[in-house]
Design an enzyme around this catalytic site. Sequence first.
Site, PDB file in Angstrom:
ATOM      1  N   ARG A 145      -4.498   9.307  -8.798  1.00 16.11           N
ATOM      2  CA  ARG A 145      -5.684   9.387  -9.649  1.00 16.11           C
ATOM      3  C   ARG A 145      -7.005   9.389  -8.863  1.00 16.11           C
ATOM      4  O   ARG A 145      -8.059   9.646  -9.419  1.00 16.11           O
ATOM      5  CB  ARG A 145      -5.677   8.228 -10.673  1.00 16.11           C
ATOM      6  N   ASP A 178      -5.132  -2.047  -2.907  1.00 18.61           N
ATOM      7  CA  ASP A 178      -6.151  -1.414  -3.731  1.00 18.61           C
ATOM      8  C   ASP A 178      -6.900  -2.429  -4.593  1.00 18.61           C
ATOM      9  O   ASP A 178      -7.476  -2.095  -5.607  1.00 18.61           O
ATOM     10  CB  ASP A 178      -5.533  -0.325  -4.614  1.00 18.61           C
ATOM     11  N   ALA A 183       0.829  -1.208   0.000  1.00 15.65           N
ATOM     12  CA  ALA A 183       0.000   0.000   0.000  1.00 15.65           C
ATOM     13  C   ALA A 183       0.859   1.253   0.000  1.00 15.65           C
ATOM     14  O   ALA A 183       0.531   2.255   0.609  1.00 15.65           O
ATOM     15  CB  ALA A 183      -0.919   0.000   1.214  1.00 15.65           C
ATOM     16  N   ALA A 184       1.977   1.168  -0.723  1.00 19.17           N
ATOM     17  CA  ALA A 184       2.887   2.324  -0.734  1.00 19.17           C
ATOM     18  C   ALA A 184       2.591   3.279  -1.878  1.00 19.17           C
ATOM     19  O   ALA A 184       3.200   4.334  -1.985  1.00 19.17           O
ATOM     20  CB  ALA A 184       4.333   1.847  -0.796  1.00 19.17           C
ATOM     21  N   ARG A 195     -31.266   6.117  13.657  1.00 24.85           N
ATOM     22  CA  ARG A 195     -29.876   6.549  13.848  1.00 24.85           C
ATOM     23  C   ARG A 195     -29.232   5.723  14.963  1.00 24.85           C
ATOM     24  O   ARG A 195     -29.898   4.956  15.649  1.00 24.85           O
ATOM     25  CB  ARG A 195     -29.865   8.043  14.158  1.00 24.85           C
TER      26      ARG A 195
HETATM   27  C1  UD1 Z   1       1.023  -4.891 -11.247  1.00 23.93           C
HETATM   28  C2  UD1 Z   1       1.781  -6.096 -11.799  1.00 23.93           C
HETATM   29  C3  UD1 Z   1       1.150  -6.533 -13.110  1.00 23.93           C
HETATM   30  C4  UD1 Z   1      -0.316  -6.872 -12.884  1.00 23.93           C
HETATM   31  C5  UD1 Z   1      -1.033  -5.675 -12.238  1.00 23.93           C
HETATM   32  C6  UD1 Z   1      -2.416  -6.091 -11.833  1.00 23.93           C
HETATM   33  C7  UD1 Z   1       4.093  -5.845 -11.101  1.00 23.93           C
HETATM   34  C8  UD1 Z   1       5.471  -5.457 -11.507  1.00 23.93           C
HETATM   35  N1  UD1 Z   1       3.160  -5.723 -12.006  1.00 23.93           N
HETATM   36  O1  UD1 Z   1       1.189  -3.848 -12.193  1.00 23.93           O
HETATM   37  O2  UD1 Z   1       1.818  -7.681 -13.615  1.00 23.93           O
HETATM   38  O3  UD1 Z   1      -0.924  -7.213 -14.112  1.00 23.93           O
HETATM   39  O4  UD1 Z   1      -0.349  -5.240 -11.055  1.00 23.93           O
HETATM   40  O5  UD1 Z   1      -3.122  -4.978 -11.398  1.00 23.93           O
HETATM   41  O6  UD1 Z   1       3.937  -6.271 -10.000  1.00 23.93           O
HETATM   42  N2  UD1 Z   1       3.439  -0.745  -4.879  1.00 23.93           N
HETATM   43  C9  UD1 Z   1       4.165  -0.435  -3.773  1.00 23.93           C
HETATM   44  N3  UD1 Z   1       5.456  -0.029  -3.927  1.00 23.93           N
HETATM   45  C10 UD1 Z   1       6.039   0.069  -5.146  1.00 23.93           C
HETATM   46  C11 UD1 Z   1       5.280  -0.254  -6.290  1.00 23.93           C
HETATM   47  C12 UD1 Z   1       3.970  -0.666  -6.114  1.00 23.93           C
HETATM   48  O7  UD1 Z   1       3.681  -0.513  -2.648  1.00 23.93           O
HETATM   49  O8  UD1 Z   1       7.221   0.443  -5.202  1.00 23.93           O
HETATM   50  C13 UD1 Z   1       2.051  -1.187  -4.695  1.00 23.93           C
HETATM   51  C14 UD1 Z   1       1.064  -0.199  -5.249  1.00 23.93           C
HETATM   52  O9  UD1 Z   1       0.596   0.676  -4.242  1.00 23.93           O
HETATM   53  C15 UD1 Z   1      -0.064  -1.097  -5.740  1.00 23.93           C
HETATM   54  C16 UD1 Z   1       0.633  -2.391  -6.074  1.00 23.93           C
HETATM   55  O10 UD1 Z   1       1.885  -2.370  -5.424  1.00 23.93           O
HETATM   56  O11 UD1 Z   1      -0.997  -1.360  -4.731  1.00 23.93           O
HETATM   57  C17 UD1 Z   1       0.816  -2.583  -7.571  1.00 23.93           C
HETATM   58  O12 UD1 Z   1       1.609  -1.579  -8.101  1.00 23.93           O
HETATM   59  P1  UD1 Z   1       1.277  -0.890  -9.477  1.00 23.93           P
HETATM   60  O13 UD1 Z   1       2.322   0.112  -9.746  1.00 23.93           O
HETATM   61  O14 UD1 Z   1      -0.114  -0.466  -9.519  1.00 23.93           O
HETATM   62  O15 UD1 Z   1       1.508  -2.121 -10.476  1.00 23.93           O
HETATM   63  P2  UD1 Z   1       0.872  -2.306 -11.892  1.00 23.93           P
HETATM   64  O16 UD1 Z   1       1.669  -1.509 -12.866  1.00 23.93           O
HETATM   65  O17 UD1 Z   1      -0.565  -2.099 -11.860  1.00 23.93           O
HETATM   66 CA    CA Z   2      -2.152  -1.135 -10.523  1.00 20.47          CA
END
Ligand code: UD1
Ligand code: CA
Length: 454
Positions: free
Chosen positions: A18, A108, A12-13, A319
């Site tokens: 958005r 998320d 959750a970092a 309530r």
């Molecule tokens: C990620 C997956 C992708 C998958 C998709 C599904 C990876 C590299 N990719 O992509 O294969 O199809 O989710 O939704 O894992 N987060 C951190 N720290 C970080 C980076 C991310 O806590 O340094 C957390 C984000 O808050 C988020 C989650 O990890 O909750 C996923 O990160 P996000 O950047 O959204 O990955 P996607 O590009 O969506």
């Molecule tokens: Ca994502």
Amino acid sequence: MTERSCLSIILAAGEGTRMKSARPKVLHEIAGLAMVAHVAAAAKAAGGGDVALVVGHGGDEVRKAAARLDPAPEIFVQEERLGTAHAVLAARAAIARGHDDILVMFGDTPLIEADVLLYARRKLAGGAAVVVVGFRPQNPAGYGRLIEKDGRLVAIREHKDASEAERKIGFCNGGLMAIGGSHALALLDAVGNANANQEFYLTDIVEIAAARGLDVVAVEASAESVLGINNRAELAEAEGIWQRRRRREAMLAGVTLIAPETVHFSHDTQIGQDTLVEPNVWFGPDVRIAAGATIHAFSHIEGATIATGSQVGPFARLRPGADLHEKAKVGNFCEVKKATVEKGAKVNHLTYIGDARVGEGANIGAGTVTCNYDGYSKFHTDIGAGSFVGSNSSLVAPVSLGDGAYVASGSVITEDVEADALAFGRARQKQIPGKARELRERFAAAAAAKKKAG
Ligand code: UD1
Ligand code: CA
């Protein structure tokens, strides 16, 4: 299964820009409960009640909210956002404790269900080192693609790094993974950042594990259950899915919903068998309804307890602290707050009952108001069993009516009424014979004189 220990790591970092919100993304709510709490609850239900929550720099608000979660997680901070593998490694100390299973989830992705997680854990128990939860989105753009060779998962390629051919693959990474605890640190430490984003991708552990001859498998989940929330439109979509699931669950448990799509549940709504809920009803947090109650249309209910045989609404507002005993009735345009309506008592029309007790079998007339607030403090009104309050009366608290008391309509009651007494708190009616005709004649003459004067 139960003998295998399990650590759940919730990431959750992310900043969640958005959402366009002052509130951290994972604290936005579905059915009145923070998304991250939904994820933690699913983890717990899948036996992964040992939770590590990875928050970003300055994640104080998430940290504070997390302390109230069930289960309360151990917090780890990812100072720099260098990718999902890097985020998981922020919880290194927890991983190093050596659980059998590790579940990695995103804060998320709130609709994940325990059975998918349990299924993934079962695969670990069966010898897999890494289990990926895949899904088939309508539009795969942006997701990591699951690359299979000879029926075996060999890699996950992030969209940005994928070739044209790989982008044609429809089976995608849902973001959830289960990792065998004995392999986790070795796999995570081997992840590099030579990719389009220069991030440490969690997804790379698939290729690393496969290359080491470890067993890697994909399981499939519905697109709904891995829906990731990035903006308010997706939040509303997730809310809709959650509500649909919950309504179905309620109906299968014996609750009648005439127009289910118009009934809104809270995450903790309890509702008994054979209760009937008419269209357009809102349940806020902390509502308990017994079996065999009726909730009529357009009622708004929160923090209330409703016993068997009670009737609420239409257009009632209950309530926090409203406590309806058996066969109580709270009818149209009534508001009840922090008050007990005892067995068989009726509060039927246009009434406000706050900080009060309405005794068994009492009848509260239309337009009755308990005046419970003087602008500074709240005071109690006690209405005895079997008493009758005439329409349009004000009961100025603190005040009590004894059992069987009778209040004349239109009274302002400022003093206690003893049991079985009749109380008038208004001027008595007076009648002057012929006076109406006399007035009419006088007024007509005055109007005519005025018209003539021009
Ligand atoms: C990620 C997956 C992708 C998958 C998709 C599904 C990876 C590299 N990719 O992509 O294969 O199809 O989710 O939704 O894992 N987060 C951190 N720290 C970080 C980076 C991310 O806590 O340094 C957390 C984000 O808050 C988020 C989650 O990890 O909750 C996923 O990160 P996000 O950047 O959204 O990955 P996607 O590009 O969506
Ligand atoms: Ca994502």
